[in-house]
Design an enzyme around this catalytic site. Structure first.
Site, PDB file in Angstrom:
ATOM      1  N   SER A 155       0.867  -1.193   0.000  1.00 50.85           N
ATOM      2  CA  SER A 155       0.000   0.000   0.000  1.00 50.85           C
ATOM      3  C   SER A 155       0.896   1.232   0.000  1.00 50.85           C
ATOM      4  CB  SER A 155      -0.843  -0.005   1.276  1.00 50.85           C
ATOM      5  OG  SER A 155      -1.536   1.209   1.437  1.00 50.85           O
TER       6      SER A 155
ATOM      7  N   TYR B 289      -1.821  -0.793  10.588  1.00 55.32           N
ATOM      8  CA  TYR B 289      -1.993  -1.138   9.161  1.00 55.32           C
ATOM      9  C   TYR B 289      -0.713  -0.847   8.398  1.00 55.32           C
ATOM     10  CZ  TYR B 289      -3.889  -1.081   4.381  1.00 55.32           C
ATOM     11  OH  TYR B 289      -4.113  -1.312   3.044  1.00 55.32           O
TER      12      TYR B 289
HETATM   13  N1  LIG Z   1      -8.547  -0.273  -1.745  1.00 51.41           N
HETATM   14  C1  LIG Z   1      -7.484   0.452  -1.430  1.00 51.41           C
HETATM   15  O1  LIG Z   1      -7.526   1.697  -1.410  1.00 51.41           O
HETATM   16  C2  LIG Z   1      -6.186  -0.223  -1.098  1.00 51.41           C
HETATM   17  C3  LIG Z   1      -5.035   0.556  -1.048  1.00 51.41           C
HETATM   18  C4  LIG Z   1      -3.833  -0.040  -0.724  1.00 51.41           C
HETATM   19  C5  LIG Z   1      -3.780  -1.386  -0.465  1.00 51.41           C
HETATM   20  N2  LIG Z   1      -4.915  -2.135  -0.505  1.00 51.41           N
HETATM   21  C6  LIG Z   1      -4.821  -3.561  -0.189  1.00 51.41           C
HETATM   22  O2  LIG Z   1      -5.465  -4.301  -1.203  1.00 51.41           O
HETATM   23  C7  LIG Z   1      -5.834  -5.566  -0.706  1.00 51.41           C
HETATM   24  C8  LIG Z   1      -7.254  -5.876  -1.148  1.00 51.41           C
HETATM   25  O3  LIG Z   1      -8.145  -4.984  -0.505  1.00 51.41           O
HETATM   26  P1  LIG Z   1      -9.398  -4.313  -1.233  1.00 51.41           P
HETATM   27  O4  LIG Z   1      -9.137  -2.869  -1.293  1.00 51.41           O
HETATM   28  O5  LIG Z   1      -9.744  -5.044  -2.437  1.00 51.41           O
HETATM   29  O6  LIG Z   1     -10.515  -4.496  -0.076  1.00 51.41           O
HETATM   30  P2  LIG Z   1     -11.796  -5.428  -0.003  1.00 51.41           P
HETATM   31  O7  LIG Z   1     -12.740  -5.123  -1.110  1.00 51.41           O
HETATM   32  O8  LIG Z   1     -12.295  -5.284   1.401  1.00 51.41           O
HETATM   33  O9  LIG Z   1     -11.221  -6.894  -0.233  1.00 51.41           O
HETATM   34  C9  LIG Z   1     -10.484  -7.548   0.760  1.00 51.41           C
HETATM   35  C10 LIG Z   1     -10.389  -8.999   0.388  1.00 51.41           C
HETATM   36  O10 LIG Z   1      -9.594  -9.660   1.391  1.00 51.41           O
HETATM   37  C11 LIG Z   1     -10.272 -10.827   1.757  1.00 51.41           C
HETATM   38  N3  LIG Z   1      -9.954 -11.261   3.125  1.00 51.41           N
HETATM   39  C12 LIG Z   1     -10.014 -10.561   4.264  1.00 51.41           C
HETATM   40  N4  LIG Z   1      -9.695 -11.346   5.299  1.00 51.41           N
HETATM   41  C13 LIG Z   1      -9.439 -12.582   4.791  1.00 51.41           C
HETATM   42  C14 LIG Z   1      -9.068 -13.827   5.333  1.00 51.41           C
HETATM   43  N5  LIG Z   1      -8.899 -14.003   6.655  1.00 51.41           N
HETATM   44  N6  LIG Z   1      -8.879 -14.872   4.492  1.00 51.41           N
HETATM   45  C15 LIG Z   1      -9.070 -14.728   3.174  1.00 51.41           C
HETATM   46  N7  LIG Z   1      -9.413 -13.575   2.587  1.00 51.41           N
HETATM   47  C16 LIG Z   1      -9.600 -12.522   3.395  1.00 51.41           C
HETATM   48  C17 LIG Z   1     -11.744 -10.527   1.597  1.00 51.41           C
HETATM   49  O11 LIG Z   1     -12.451 -11.740   1.357  1.00 51.41           O
HETATM   50  P3  LIG Z   1     -13.438 -12.463   2.409  1.00 51.41           P
HETATM   51  O12 LIG Z   1     -13.948 -11.418   3.355  1.00 51.41           O
HETATM   52  O13 LIG Z   1     -14.507 -13.050   1.534  1.00 51.41           O
HETATM   53  O14 LIG Z   1     -12.599 -13.505   3.066  1.00 51.41           O
HETATM   54  C18 LIG Z   1     -11.735  -9.684   0.341  1.00 51.41           C
HETATM   55  O15 LIG Z   1     -11.799 -10.490  -0.801  1.00 51.41           O
HETATM   56  C19 LIG Z   1      -5.635  -5.504   0.801  1.00 51.41           C
HETATM   57  O16 LIG Z   1      -4.423  -6.152   1.132  1.00 51.41           O
HETATM   58  C20 LIG Z   1      -5.516  -4.017   1.072  1.00 51.41           C
HETATM   59  O17 LIG Z   1      -4.779  -3.737   2.236  1.00 51.41           O
HETATM   60  C21 LIG Z   1      -6.124  -1.584  -0.830  1.00 51.41           C
END
Ligand SMILES: NC(=O)c1ccc[n+]([C@@H]2O[C@H](COP(=O)([O-])OP(=O)(O)OC[C@H]3O[C@@H](n4cnc5c(N)ncnc54)[C@H](OP(=O)(O)O)[C@@H]3O)[C@@H](O)[C@H]2O)c1
Length: 248
Positions: free
Chosen positions: A143, A156
């Site tokens: 991130s 985080y």
């Molecule tokens: N969106 C942003 O602005 C942003 C920016 C920087 C980094 N990121 C990173 O991108 C990644 C994806 O996040 P996102 O933005 O797409 O958010 P999101 O829509 O909330 O997706 C998060 C995903 O992680 C999964 N997850 C959470 N806990 C889990 C577990 N114990 N086992 C398996 N899967 C799990 C969730 O699936 P289930 O709940 O179905 O298990 C979901 O598919 C994360 O690592 C986040 O930190 C996001």
């Protein structure tokens, strides 16, 4: 197609929403086989059905990345079904921001378990296969918070710094095995991520920030495709991207 994506077997954790879902759709459109892991199994089943209906190849497997044996089962299923694993995208994560003095210790533990240990379990599951194949690509999602630290996002940020350190150390260790490693560090991207914030005041300010600045999840999918599509002797080690309007 000859895009160095077509036919590749790609495992994606956290594929049930947001970045993981967007990457799965985009990479399958580029001709790859995608193996989808997440806890909300009905969501990944639906996504796999959609991909298969559109002529792609997808498999969904209920996976909690905090359980080493479940991550191993996800990767092993890819290898058993398709004979190899070319890429793993360790993407699952959560971001329950809060100031440290609110002592949200369970949430700190959860972030450490998913954002750090989940990535390590993905590496543990994929590495033996990739070493044997003498090829592979490990993509870890960090991130902007893996490059900076701000109030309310301390734990985080620590987990996302850890992802970068683990990835860089891994990069050096896997040189003998022809394995590529990529860290992808997004800025604000419109996903369900802000929903993981339990403190109402913090959630409100992050949600309004995302409403103002966040870009679509396909931005992430394109960066992943860029890294994978390079010729085999080109290793894109790190990508940091933000919405054009995002300052910090
Ligand atoms: N969106 C942003 O602005 C942003 C920016 C920087 C980094 N990121 C990173 O991108 C990644 C994806 O996040 P996102 O933005 O797409 O958010 P999101 O829509 O909330 O997706 C998060 C995903 O992680 C999964 N997850 C959470 N806990 C889990 C577990 N114990 N086992 C398996 N899967 C799990 C969730 O699936 P289930 O709940 O179905 O298990 C979901 O598919 C994360 O690592 C986040 O930190 C996001």
């Amino acid at each position: 197609m000859n895009n160095n994506i077509e036919g590749k077997v790609i495992v994606i954790t956290g594929a049930s929403s947001g970045l993981g879902e967007a990457a799965a759709t985009h990479l399958s459109e580029q001709g790859s086989i995608v193996i989808l892991g997440a806890r909300r199994v009905e969501r990944i089943q639906e996504l796999a059905n959609e991909i298969n209906k559109n002529g792609g190849k997808a498999l969904s497997i209920a996976t909690d990345v905090t359980k080493h044996e479940q991550v191993k089962a996800l990767v092993d299923a890819a290898v058993q079904t398709y004979g190899r694993i070319d890429v793993i995208i360790n993407n699952a994560g959560l971001m329950p921001h809060s100031p440290l003095d609110r002592l949200k210790i369970d949430e700190w533990n959860q972030m450490i378990d998913v954002n750090i240990k989940g990535v390590l379990y993905g590496i543990a599951a994929a590495l033996p296969h990739m070493q044997q194949q003498k090829s592979g690509h490990i993509i870890n999602v960090s991130s902007v918070a893996g490059h900076t630290v701000r109030p309310n996002g301390v734990v985080y940020s620590a987990t996302k710094h850890a992802v970068r350190v683990i990835s860089e150390g891994l990069r050096q260790e896997v040189k003998p095995y022809n394995i590529r490693t990529t860290i992808i560090s997004p800025g604000a991207v419109a996903t369900e991520l802000p929903n993981t914030i339990s403190e109402p005041d913090v959630a409100e300010s992050i949600k309004s920030f995302y409403e103002q600045y966040a870009i679509p999840a396909n931005s992430f999918a394109r960066t992943v495709a860029f890294a994978i599509s390079q010729p085999d002797d080109v290793d894109i080690n790190e990508i940091l991207f933000r919405p054009t309007s995002q300052m910090l």
